[in-house]
Design an enzyme around this catalytic site. Sequence first.
Site, PDB file in Angstrom:
ATOM      1  N   TRP A  99      64.323 -56.242  67.260  1.00 38.51           N
ATOM      2  CA  TRP A  99      63.172 -57.139  67.230  1.00 38.51           C
ATOM      3  C   TRP A  99      61.847 -56.393  67.193  1.00 38.51           C
ATOM      4  O   TRP A  99      60.882 -56.886  66.636  1.00 38.51           O
ATOM      5  CB  TRP A  99      63.214 -58.061  68.448  1.00 38.51           C
ATOM      6  CG  TRP A  99      64.258 -59.118  68.363  1.00 38.51           C
ATOM      7  CD1 TRP A  99      65.590 -58.946  68.096  1.00 38.51           C
ATOM      8  CD2 TRP A  99      64.081 -60.511  68.544  1.00 38.51           C
ATOM      9  NE1 TRP A  99      66.243 -60.144  68.113  1.00 38.51           N
ATOM     10  CE2 TRP A  99      65.333 -61.138  68.397  1.00 38.51           C
ATOM     11  CE3 TRP A  99      62.982 -61.303  68.843  1.00 38.51           C
ATOM     12  CZ2 TRP A  99      65.521 -62.503  68.515  1.00 38.51           C
ATOM     13  CZ3 TRP A  99      63.161 -62.665  68.982  1.00 38.51           C
ATOM     14  CH2 TRP A  99      64.410 -63.255  68.815  1.00 38.51           C
ATOM     15  N   TYR A 110      67.649 -52.010  63.072  1.00 39.00           N
ATOM     16  CA  TYR A 110      68.003 -53.370  63.457  1.00 39.00           C
ATOM     17  C   TYR A 110      67.465 -53.627  64.861  1.00 39.00           C
ATOM     18  O   TYR A 110      67.817 -52.937  65.806  1.00 39.00           O
ATOM     19  CB  TYR A 110      69.518 -53.590  63.443  1.00 39.00           C
ATOM     20  CG  TYR A 110      69.841 -54.995  63.897  1.00 39.00           C
ATOM     21  CD1 TYR A 110      69.993 -55.285  65.256  1.00 39.00           C
ATOM     22  CD2 TYR A 110      69.888 -56.025  62.992  1.00 39.00           C
ATOM     23  CE1 TYR A 110      70.218 -56.562  65.684  1.00 39.00           C
ATOM     24  CE2 TYR A 110      70.117 -57.312  63.421  1.00 39.00           C
ATOM     25  CZ  TYR A 110      70.288 -57.589  64.762  1.00 39.00           C
ATOM     26  OH  TYR A 110      70.490 -58.864  65.188  1.00 39.00           O
TER      27      TYR A 110
END
Length: 770
Positions: free
Chosen positions: A113, A111
Amino acid sequence: MERRMSVATHWGSFVAVVDSGRLVRIEPRPDDPAPSSIAPGMVTAAEDSARVLRPAVRKGWLDGTPRVDGGARGSDAFVEVGWDEAITLVSEELRRVRSRHGDGAVFGGSYGWASAGRFHHAQGQLHRFLALGGGFTDSRNTYSTAALEVILPHVIGGHPWSYQSRMPMWDEIAENGELVVAFGGLALKNSQINPGGLAKHQTQDLQRRCREAGVRFVNVSPIRGDAAGFLDAEWLPVIPNTDTAAMLGIAHTMLVNGWHDEDFLSRCCVGFDRFAAYLVGEVDGVRKDAAWAAGITGIDAEAITDLARRLTSKRSVIMVNYAVQRADHGEQPIWMSVVLAAMAGSMGRPGGGWGAGYATMDATGVARGRVSVATIPAVPNPVADFIPVARIADTLLHPGEFIDYDGARLTLPELRLIYWCGGNPFHHHQDLHRLSRAWQVPDTVVVHEAWWNTTAKFADIVLPVATGLERDDFAAGFSDPHLVAMPKVREPAGESRTDHQIFAALAARLGFEAEFTESRSESEWVRHLYERTRAELGDDALPGFDDFWRISTAALPPLTGPFPGDLADLRADPGRFPLATPSGRIEIFSAAIDSFGYDDCAGHPTWFEPAEWLRADLSDRFPLHLISNQPASRLHSQYDNGGHSLGSKIRGREPLTMNPADAAARGIQNGMIVRVHNDRGSCLAGVILSDDLMPGVVQLATGAWWDPVRPGQSGTMDRHGNPNVLTADRPCSRLSQGPSALSALVDVEPYDGTPPDVLAFAPPRITPPS
């Protein structure tokens, strides 16, 4: 000789200046009206001492003690190994765990970016690899918007993110709008970013255009700076976690004065009668009037009444920021904001209605979306099990237990191997001491990392990865109508490899290399994805790959719709254009949610008192409400070791903003090092005094790399200023199981003595390969 090269990141597109293979500086693109300051600071981090240069294995794990009881993860030394040994260790451990415990015992975290690239997308690469290998337990929803993602499909239907194309865009508001009321504010610092990258920042200019067109703004937030100065916004300081009560007081005022949009409510919504009965006190004997709301929120009753009048007499937009739903009962302000907009009369009219997250990323409110762009192909996951994203510590500590989630009953799986790349759970998760205890449970933790951050230090096997500056790719941001080339700016540091190279090597050992790579090299993959996008759009829509690579940016054709669930269509003809809800209309009362029988999420928007807020009994001991919002100097924890983030520190610590009155009562002065604490933990921070923060509230941004004095020891002080040593690992409700980070009480005191050195950016003890 210097070379200038295109750079695309989540915080914008830039020009990298390279001299003899060395990154010299990163400059803004001349056509970006509001470039982020994060990118120039990437130069500092490119070759700093925190880079992971070779594969490394935790000494205790390598010595044969894979299941840890004494808290060794996070404090142990590491042994560097060669790539061949590292690939052997990981592939054999994957085989062992799958054969003994099943494919669901592997957790594919990732999890975060990670890179802005379409091909080098860490989560996509990891999930493709694990799915081809047999499957994995996945997570669902995001730390940013879990409550919103679960509640909105019940209320307005559609995909959790489809609301982005159904709310008014900034240019529509400038042309037709008169009033914007922003719950949680519109902080421009958040609009620096866009998942997947962006060519240029537009939010600041679009907001300015609205103000110049005469649109008035109201900032309902504990922080005055959550609205840009040029907006001349009216500031209504609100006690944190009470946005729902404020909206209920406004709604009650609309109702009893007959100002609400009865036509829209009767034709396009269901359940208003039941909600109205709640508003006037027929359900619980409590009238949710302006005086009631004032006693909870700290906003004057007169201001609440005036806001109700203005919302119903002007073309208005009710905006709600993501922060307000990262709290106890975080579903309620999202649901209530939709209901309030439906009552106000502007829903489905040009430049009016409702929207969420307008300043949370640059894409929101800029365009209704963009055409589809190819990315690394997904593979169906053979394992059906999943966990809500914020319940990872619960899963590790309590396997086999049941939790509720959106009407379902989930069994928490037993996870034996965690594989994480492209994210930092020791940034995102709440109550880091609890997470560190949970993190000792699995047999093995494998991490891909470029720097020795906290997640790497808490791993068993750390594989060094190339950064976005060290590989070829192209970017396509959320709703951003551009593709941006990402040529490799510098060679990977040390022995770093790309995520794809690592997974390809593992797939070769495990017998599915051809399926994973499809017999393409990385450069062939990048070209293939671009040309696939071009073919699907029509060859005339984009230049050929070689031309695109030379000119660095290509414009995508605009997305023209149709947009299912459009609220203007609903207003015009709800029978012809129904929403994807059980009733086909906006569900002010949801029979589905009501049927779940949750005591913390009723069938219509409801005021629930938070576990921790300024009116709670706990405030006698911890009288300050902690706002752990997004940082201005980095993206989450990315590039906390970059020059821009380091420059924002106070004597090496993360800055904590306090109201001068709260500081004076504690003998605290500007620039002082303080200890922020509650029963969950404590951290050091450097103080900034500001009247832009309402009394009783302190603000400490997320993302400072966690730096515990005694790693592995529960409750030990953090030297650096990570607020998640203070936040509670408690779900919003049984509906979404989302994080409630913004429901946290603390106190602050001067730190006596000499503060310990910050070691967040120092590598662990490392033994070189023999």
